[in-house]
Scaffold this motif. Structure first.
Motif, PDB file in Angstrom:
ATOM      1  N   GLY A 199       3.597   9.633   1.634  1.00 39.81           N
ATOM      2  CA  GLY A 199       4.663   9.427   0.682  1.00 39.81           C
ATOM      3  C   GLY A 199       5.510   8.186   0.830  1.00 39.81           C
ATOM      4  N   TYR A 200       5.157   7.268   1.718  1.00 44.73           N
ATOM      5  CA  TYR A 200       5.966   6.058   1.868  1.00 44.73           C
ATOM      6  C   TYR A 200       5.102   4.815   1.659  1.00 44.73           C
ATOM      7  N   ASP A 201       5.779   3.721   1.323  1.00 46.85           N
ATOM      8  CA  ASP A 201       5.086   2.450   1.136  1.00 46.85           C
ATOM      9  C   ASP A 201       5.027   1.676   2.442  1.00 46.85           C
TER      10      ASP A 201
ATOM     11  N   CYS B 297       0.847  -1.186   0.000  1.00 43.32           N
ATOM     12  CA  CYS B 297       0.000   0.000   0.000  1.00 43.32           C
ATOM     13  C   CYS B 297       0.892   1.250   0.000  1.00 43.32           C
ATOM     14  N   HIS B 298       0.302   2.365  -0.361  1.00 39.92           N
ATOM     15  CA  HIS B 298       1.055   3.627  -0.370  1.00 39.92           C
ATOM     16  C   HIS B 298       0.377   4.627   0.556  1.00 39.92           C
TER      17      HIS B 298
END
Length: 263
Positions: A207-209, A202-203
């Motif tokens: 701004g990070y996964d 997921c994201h």
């Protein structure tokens, strides 16, 4: 807990407040004194993990004649270790029970299960140990149909014990409009199976996964009628004797030959 009734130690991986463990307490209360030491919240998937670097705490949640309920901030195995070390100093349990778990613990799930971690720990302490699981993950799952089976299985193990180094993994299918009663009980081996699609990416809006552990189970031998997975999917209660000694005795000669020239 000063009389001479059997002492039954109960833990789980869903937490001391879960419906499954509280149903189990009610089912076995008449069979002996009951000591519960369970996690203070869900600890699924902990298997035989224990806390090597985290301080542990015990909290008394309830006490009455023949029943004490404690919670621990650790893993299911921590709970058993803490109970044996701190709560059972003067009285060794006659039986360790895990569950009743919300969800299937058959086939390869045995290796991930915190419920099985409970009974593996009991088994390693040479205490007869039994894990109970219902193939229903819902928090409000109906455990009532399990009652006569759990009582009988527990009575038999209290009366006769289990072979040294062997615990029981017992799984119940979910009763439905198509399956109103269990078809019977089968003593089974563990099915060979595998998990796929285990990670969901997921994201995050920042701004990070990140990833969720999910997965889809596949029975790799669906036609084998002597397995736990076949039993529960066909309406039977499955009982799998599970041993602590994981030595592959049947492979020892082959491995010895393989290593003949190794110096």
């Amino acid at each position: 807990m000063k009389n001479k009734k059997p002492l039954i130690l109960i833990s789980n991986d869903d937490g001391y407040q879960a419906k499954g463990i509280n149903s189990l307490i009610k089912m076995v209360r008449e069979l002996g004194d009951v000591l519960v030491c369970a996690p203070d919240g869900p600890r699924s998937g902990m298997a035989c993990a224990f806390s090597a670097a985290t301080p542990l705490t015990l909290t008394l949640r309830h006490k009455e004649q023949g029943l004490e309920v404690w919670s621990c901030n650790g893993t299911p195995v921590d709970c058993v270790k803490m109970a044996l070390a701190e709560l059972c100093k003067d009285r060794r349990p006659d039986l360790v029970l895990g569950g009743i778990n919300h969800g299937d613990n058959g086939t390869v799930n045995t290796h991930y299960s915190g419920t099985m971690g409970v009974v593996m720990e009991g088994c390693m302490k040479y205490i007869p140990s039994v894990a109970y699981s219902l193939c229903d993950f819902r928090a409000d799952a109906d455990f009532e149909p399990l009652t006569p089976y759990v009582k009988q299985f527990t009575q038999q193990v209290l009366r006769h014990g289990l072979p040294r180094g062997v615990c029981l993994n017992i799984n119940f299918p979910v009763l439905t409009s198509q399956l109103s009663t269990y078809k019977g009980v089968k003593v089974c081996r563990m099915a060979f199976g595998s998990w796929g699609n285990e990670v969901s990416k997921c994201h995050h809006p920042r701004g990070y996964d990140y990833w969720w552990m999910v997965g889809q189970y596949t029975n790799d031998e669906p036609e084998a009628e002597d397995t736990d997975n076949w039993a529960v999917t066909h309406g039977y209660v499955s009982i799998t004797p599970t041993r602590m000694d994981v030595t592959a005795y049947e492979a020892m000669d082959a491995v010895s030959q393989l290593l003949t020239n190794v110096t």
